[in-house]
Scaffold this active site. Structure first.
Site, PDB file in Angstrom:
ATOM      1  N   SER A 150       0.821  -1.220   0.000  1.00 39.96           N
ATOM      2  CA  SER A 150       0.000   0.000   0.000  1.00 39.96           C
ATOM      3  C   SER A 150       0.843   1.253   0.000  1.00 39.96           C
ATOM      4  CB  SER A 150      -0.834   0.095   1.287  1.00 39.96           C
ATOM      5  OG  SER A 150      -1.879  -0.786   1.279  1.00 39.96           O
ATOM      6  N   HIS A 155      -3.141   1.170  -4.608  1.00 42.80           N
ATOM      7  CA  HIS A 155      -2.726  -0.003  -5.380  1.00 42.80           C
ATOM      8  C   HIS A 155      -3.036   0.234  -6.845  1.00 42.80           C
ATOM      9  CE1 HIS A 155      -1.636  -2.964  -2.256  1.00 42.80           C
ATOM     10  NE2 HIS A 155      -2.364  -2.153  -1.507  1.00 42.80           N
ATOM     11  N   HIS A 175      -6.175  -8.463  -2.885  1.00 47.93           N
ATOM     12  CA  HIS A 175      -6.321  -8.899  -1.501  1.00 47.93           C
ATOM     13  C   HIS A 175      -7.501  -9.852  -1.380  1.00 47.93           C
ATOM     14  CE1 HIS A 175      -4.323  -4.922  -1.159  1.00 47.93           C
ATOM     15  NE2 HIS A 175      -3.648  -5.511  -0.193  1.00 47.93           N
ATOM     16  N   TYR A 228      -9.488  -9.814   1.022  1.00 51.31           N
ATOM     17  CA  TYR A 228     -10.647  -9.054   1.539  1.00 51.31           C
ATOM     18  C   TYR A 228     -11.425  -8.356   0.431  1.00 51.31           C
ATOM     19  CZ  TYR A 228      -7.582  -4.900   1.413  1.00 51.31           C
ATOM     20  OH  TYR A 228      -6.732  -3.912   1.016  1.00 51.31           O
ATOM     21  N   GLU A 229     -10.855  -8.293  -0.772  1.00 55.14           N
ATOM     22  CA  GLU A 229     -11.602  -7.733  -1.908  1.00 55.14           C
ATOM     23  C   GLU A 229     -12.535  -8.788  -2.509  1.00 55.14           C
ATOM     24  OE1 GLU A 229      -9.072  -4.773  -4.430  1.00 55.14           O
ATOM     25  OE2 GLU A 229      -7.671  -6.177  -3.501  1.00 55.14           O
ATOM     26  N   ALA A 234       2.431  -2.608   4.149  1.00 61.69           N
ATOM     27  CA  ALA A 234       2.183  -1.678   5.244  1.00 61.69           C
ATOM     28  C   ALA A 234       1.584  -2.500   6.380  1.00 61.69           C
ATOM     29  CB  ALA A 234       1.214  -0.597   4.798  1.00 61.69           C
ATOM     30  N   MET A 283      -2.677  -7.320   6.229  1.00 64.36           N
ATOM     31  CA  MET A 283      -3.719  -8.065   5.509  1.00 64.36           C
ATOM     32  C   MET A 283      -3.208  -8.663   4.196  1.00 64.36           C
ATOM     33  SD  MET A 283      -6.671  -5.178   5.982  1.00 64.36           S
ATOM     34  CE  MET A 283      -6.755  -4.199   7.500  1.00 64.36           C
ATOM     35  N   SER A 284      -1.927  -8.962   4.147  1.00 59.40           N
ATOM     36  CA  SER A 284      -1.378  -9.495   2.885  1.00 59.40           C
ATOM     37  C   SER A 284      -0.224 -10.435   3.199  1.00 59.40           C
ATOM     38  CB  SER A 284      -0.886  -8.334   2.011  1.00 59.40           C
ATOM     39  OG  SER A 284       0.210  -7.684   2.621  1.00 59.40           O
ATOM     40  N   ASN A 299       1.594   2.553  11.558  1.00 60.63           N
ATOM     41  CA  ASN A 299       0.854   3.010  12.749  1.00 60.63           C
ATOM     42  C   ASN A 299       1.045   2.003  13.870  1.00 60.63           C
ATOM     43  OD1 ASN A 299      -1.034   1.498  10.648  1.00 60.63           O
ATOM     44  ND2 ASN A 299      -1.716   0.950  12.705  1.00 60.63           N
ATOM     45  N   HIS A 302      -7.243   4.760   6.881  1.00 61.72           N
ATOM     46  CA  HIS A 302      -6.439   4.350   5.720  1.00 61.72           C
ATOM     47  C   HIS A 302      -5.647   5.529   5.138  1.00 61.72           C
ATOM     48  CE1 HIS A 302      -5.186   1.920   2.316  1.00 61.72           C
ATOM     49  NE2 HIS A 302      -5.821   2.681   1.451  1.00 61.72           N
TER      50      HIS A 302
HETATM   51  N1  HPA Z   1      -3.599  -3.497  10.871  1.00 62.90           N
HETATM   52  C1  HPA Z   1      -3.678  -4.233   9.740  1.00 62.90           C
HETATM   53  N2  HPA Z   1      -3.188  -3.840   8.580  1.00 62.90           N
HETATM   54  C2  HPA Z   1      -2.547  -2.655   8.544  1.00 62.90           C
HETATM   55  C3  HPA Z   1      -2.433  -1.835   9.671  1.00 62.90           C
HETATM   56  C4  HPA Z   1      -2.987  -2.278  10.898  1.00 62.90           C
HETATM   57  O1  HPA Z   1      -2.909  -1.609  11.954  1.00 62.90           O
HETATM   58  N3  HPA Z   1      -1.747  -0.720   9.274  1.00 62.90           N
HETATM   59  C5  HPA Z   1      -1.461  -0.879   7.958  1.00 62.90           C
HETATM   60  N4  HPA Z   1      -1.958  -2.037   7.507  1.00 62.90           N
END
Ligand code: HPA
Length: 278
Positions: free
Chosen positions: A35, A66, A88, A90-91, A118, A215-216, A239, A251
């Site tokens: 990302s 993306h 992903h 989740y998509e 990320a 998530m990847s 983060n 996001h």
């Molecule tokens: N959780 C899951 N996926 C992420 C996060 C998070 O805090 N930050 C960036 N991608």
């Protein structure tokens, strides 16, 4: 739910299409850009770009940050193939569809895979902008891309003891040290998403031994290992994970940090591929 499995025909057709578009270029390393990390693709010279829209079986990404293209060219003297934009799970993509690009890379003869993402920082000392080389992962997505009939050229039961190649990890650490960049090392927990985690989930992940969460990546590395590819994974912590700081997740903030700290990550990835043949 149905788990759609990419057929060998789809993989072969996509690989042939990419091969034709490469116009004689012979990439030895594939790099998956996470990302907001797409800018690394701008550092490639003599580039050829192939849109996912022109590739059989490839989906156009729906997530901001993306892009949806493969970029092949020279980075640090090495011919690389970059995947700018992921599919992903989740998509709504099956795990098998999500790793189609990896299977295409393997079919093209690429032996090394660098995966970036990320991630949220679980280890309490991680701050926004921390880079972490992945030592190991927890596949908590509930999916596995190898589910279904075994595909030609894939190991049915891949060993995952050294999913993340020790030599490539050391190389990443050496490169980061030479560039004056702090590179942490830890365990990446891959979840399905698309929700960020609850604070209770983050406490659970901490107890399970995770240092970062995203998530990847896990499905991609599983597919790569089934084909015998060497893998390097680097997370950019955008983060602190939910509940470990006094704020909420967004996001847009994640992308802003990825864009800024992505420069450091780009430098490390470039350093790792300099002069490599495989
Ligand atoms: N959780 C899951 N996926 C992420 C996060 C998070 O805090 N930050 C960036 N991608």
């Amino acid at each position: 739910m149905t788990h759609l499995v990419t057929t060998p025909d789809v993989i072969a057709h996509a690989a042939d299409t990419v091969q034709a578009a490469l116009d004689g270029r012979n990439p030895t390393v594939a790099i998956v850009l996470g990302s907001g990390l797409g800018r690394l693709a701008d550092r490639v010279t003599d580039a050829v770009r192939v849109s996912y829209a022109d590739l059989p079986g490839f989906h156009v990404p729906t997530v901001e940050g993306h892009k949806g293209e493969l970029v092949c060219g020279t980075l640090g003297g090495t011919t690389v193939l970059m995947q700018s934009g992921r599919f992903h799970m989740y998509e709504g993509h099956s795990a098998s569809d999500a790793v189609l690009p990896i299977r295409v890379f393997a079919t093209l003869g690429i032996k090394s895979l660098i995966v970036t993402n990320a991630a949220g920082g679980i280890r309490r000392t991680f701050q926004a902008g921390t880079l972490m080389v992945i030592s190991d992962h927890l596949n908590l997505t509930g999916r596995n891309p190898l589910e279904g009939p075994s595909l030609p050229g894939e190991t049915r039961f891949p060993d995952m003891t050294v999913a993340y190649d020790a030599e490539l990890r050391q190389r990443a650490k050496d490169v980061a040290a030479a560039q004056g960049i702090t590179l942490e090392e830890g365990v990446y927990a891959g979840l399905l998403g698309p929700t960020y985690e609850t604070p209770a989930e983050v406490r659970m992940l901490e107890r399970l031994g995770a240092d970062a969460v995203g998530m990847s990546t896990v499905a991609e590395v599983i597919a790569a290992r089934a084909r015998g590819m060497r893998c390097l994974g680097i997370s950019l912590v955008t983060n602190p994970a939910a509940g470990t700081f006094a704020g909420v997740l967004d996001h847009a903030d994640v992308m802003a940090v990825a864009a800024e700290a992505g420069k450091k990550l780009a430098g490390v990835v470039e350093g790792v591929v300099v002069g490599r043949r495989s």
